[in-house]
Motif scaffolding. Structure first.
Motif, short mmCIF file in Angstrom:
data_model
loop_
_atom_site.label_atom_id
_atom_site.label_comp_id
_atom_site.label_asym_id
_atom_site.label_seq_id
_atom_site.Cartn_x
_atom_site.Cartn_y
_atom_site.Cartn_z
N UNK A 72 -4.19 10.39 -8.69
CA UNK A 72 -3.72 11.59 -7.98
C UNK A 72 -3.08 11.18 -6.65
N UNK A 73 -2.06 11.95 -6.24
CA UNK A 73 -1.37 11.65 -4.98
C UNK A 73 -2.33 11.60 -3.79
N UNK A 74 -3.37 12.44 -3.82
CA UNK A 74 -4.30 12.48 -2.69
C UNK A 74 -4.90 11.10 -2.43
N UNK A 75 -5.14 10.34 -3.50
CA UNK A 75 -5.72 9.01 -3.32
C UNK A 75 -4.69 8.03 -2.79
N UNK A 81 -10.00 1.77 -2.18
CA UNK A 81 -8.81 1.00 -1.82
C UNK A 81 -8.52 -0.06 -2.88
N UNK A 82 -9.58 -0.69 -3.36
CA UNK A 82 -9.42 -1.76 -4.34
C UNK A 82 -8.82 -1.22 -5.65
N UNK A 83 -9.31 -0.05 -6.09
CA UNK A 83 -8.76 0.55 -7.32
C UNK A 83 -7.30 0.93 -7.11
N UNK A 84 -6.98 1.52 -5.96
CA UNK A 84 -5.60 1.92 -5.69
C UNK A 84 -4.70 0.69 -5.66
N UNK A 85 -5.11 -0.35 -4.93
CA UNK A 85 -4.28 -1.56 -4.81
C UNK A 85 -4.06 -2.19 -6.19
N UNK A 86 -5.09 -2.20 -7.02
CA UNK A 86 -4.98 -2.81 -8.35
C UNK A 86 -4.07 -1.96 -9.24
N UNK A 87 -4.24 -0.64 -9.19
CA UNK A 87 -3.38 0.27 -9.97
C UNK A 87 -1.92 0.10 -9.55
N UNK A 88 -1.69 0.08 -8.24
CA UNK A 88 -0.32 -0.02 -7.71
C UNK A 88 0.32 -1.34 -8.15
N UNK A 89 -0.49 -2.40 -8.22
CA UNK A 89 0.05 -3.71 -8.63
C UNK A 89 0.48 -3.70 -10.09
N UNK A 90 0.01 -2.72 -10.87
CA UNK A 90 0.34 -2.62 -12.29
C UNK A 90 1.42 -1.58 -12.57
N UNK A 132 6.18 2.94 -5.88
CA UNK A 132 7.24 3.72 -5.25
C UNK A 132 6.66 4.95 -4.55
N UNK A 133 5.73 5.62 -5.22
CA UNK A 133 5.12 6.82 -4.62
C UNK A 133 4.34 6.44 -3.36
N UNK A 134 3.62 5.34 -3.45
CA UNK A 134 2.86 4.89 -2.28
C UNK A 134 3.81 4.57 -1.12
N UNK A 135 4.95 3.92 -1.46
CA UNK A 135 5.94 3.59 -0.44
C UNK A 135 6.40 4.85 0.29
N UNK A 136 6.60 5.93 -0.47
CA UNK A 136 7.04 7.19 0.13
C UNK A 136 5.98 7.73 1.08
N UNK A 137 4.72 7.67 0.66
CA UNK A 137 3.65 8.18 1.52
C UNK A 137 3.50 7.32 2.78
N UNK A 138 3.68 6.00 2.61
CA UNK A 138 3.57 5.12 3.76
C UNK A 138 4.70 5.40 4.75
N UNK A 139 5.89 5.72 4.21
CA UNK A 139 7.01 6.05 5.10
C UNK A 139 6.71 7.31 5.89
N UNK A 140 6.15 8.31 5.21
CA UNK A 140 5.78 9.55 5.90
C UNK A 140 4.72 9.26 6.95
N UNK A 167 0.62 -7.11 1.85
CA UNK A 167 0.39 -8.21 0.91
C UNK A 167 -0.83 -7.97 0.02
N UNK A 168 -1.55 -6.87 0.24
CA UNK A 168 -2.66 -6.53 -0.64
C UNK A 168 -2.14 -6.05 -1.99
N UNK A 169 -0.83 -5.83 -2.10
CA UNK A 169 -0.29 -5.29 -3.34
C UNK A 169 0.68 -6.27 -3.98
#
Ligand code: ZN
Length: 212
Positions: free
Chosen positions: A9-12, A26-35, A41-49, A81-83
């Motif tokens: 979910x976006x909230x995470x 954080x570990x689950x998110x980082x691992x999911x994002x690496x896959x 891309x979605x995470x990048x958008x949230x980080x930009x915001x 670099x965690x991702x």
């Protein structure tokens, strides 16, 4: 890249970008994002915001002379670099390897299911789970949120199928019995922010020893 059907979910992702999640999540998110390119891309958008919010706060914080406080907030943001992207077809993506090199102790939790607790700080716990092909997880409920990310094989939860890179999100109301597909052993990374409640007598007795 893995074909992923069940995303976080976006909230995470927002919580990860904001640095407000417990380490296990954080570990689950980082691992999911690496896959998942899409999740990255979605995470990048949230980080930009998040970055622009910090920029806005910047002027005000500078004006009030609390640069140190602002720098402390920046330190809390997750490191890029965690991702690192997944190398080859390794089962365990880079964000996980760091935790695994600290040593894994596999414990039997019944029905051939094994788990290894990962050392994380904060209010949530993380573990690796190995489920023999065709086997079900023990019946359990949740006293919070549980994230289950598939690393190898696949499982069915109700009529939904979860394969490598997919995340199953369970909440307090969820009562489910994930069932590994026949064939290869299903390996998952799971995080929960409260102990699981197992219904069977033996698992319930064993629960304090397994810290799940
Ligand atoms: Zn569950």
């Amino acid at each position: 890249m893995t074909m992923i059907r069940h995303h976080l979910p976006d909230a995470l992702l927002m919580g990860y970008a904001a640095g407000t999640l417990p380490e296990a999540f954080n570990l689950v998110v980082a691992t999911h994002v690496s896959l998942s390119d899409e999740a990255r891309a979605r995470l990048g958008a949230f980080e930009a915001v998040g970055g622009s919010v910090i920029d806005d706060a910047d002027a005000a914080e500078m004006a009030s002379g609390s640069l140190d406080r602002m720098m402390a907030r920046l330190d809390m943001l997750p490191q890029a670099n965690a991702r690192a992207p997944l190398a080859g077809d390794a089962i365990y993506p880079a964000p996980l390897l760091d935790y695994m090199t600290r040593g894994l102790k596999w414990q039997s939790v019944g029905r051939g299911v094994k788990q290894a607790i990962l050392k994380t700080d904060g209010a949530a716990s993380a573990r690796l789970i190995r489920i023999p092909g065709g086997q079900a997880m023990p019946d359990h409920g949740h006293k919070g949120t549980e994230l289950t990310l598939v690393l190898q094989g696949a499982f069915m939860d109700g009529n939904r199928r979860y394969a490598r890179g997919d995340v199953d999100v369970a909440t307090e109301e969820t009562e489910h019995t994930p069932m590994a597909e026949a064939g290869v052993e299903c390996i998952c990374l799971a995080a929960s922010d409260a102990p699981l409640k197992f219904h069977g007598l033996l698992p319930r007795l064993a629960q304090p020893f397994f810290k799940i």
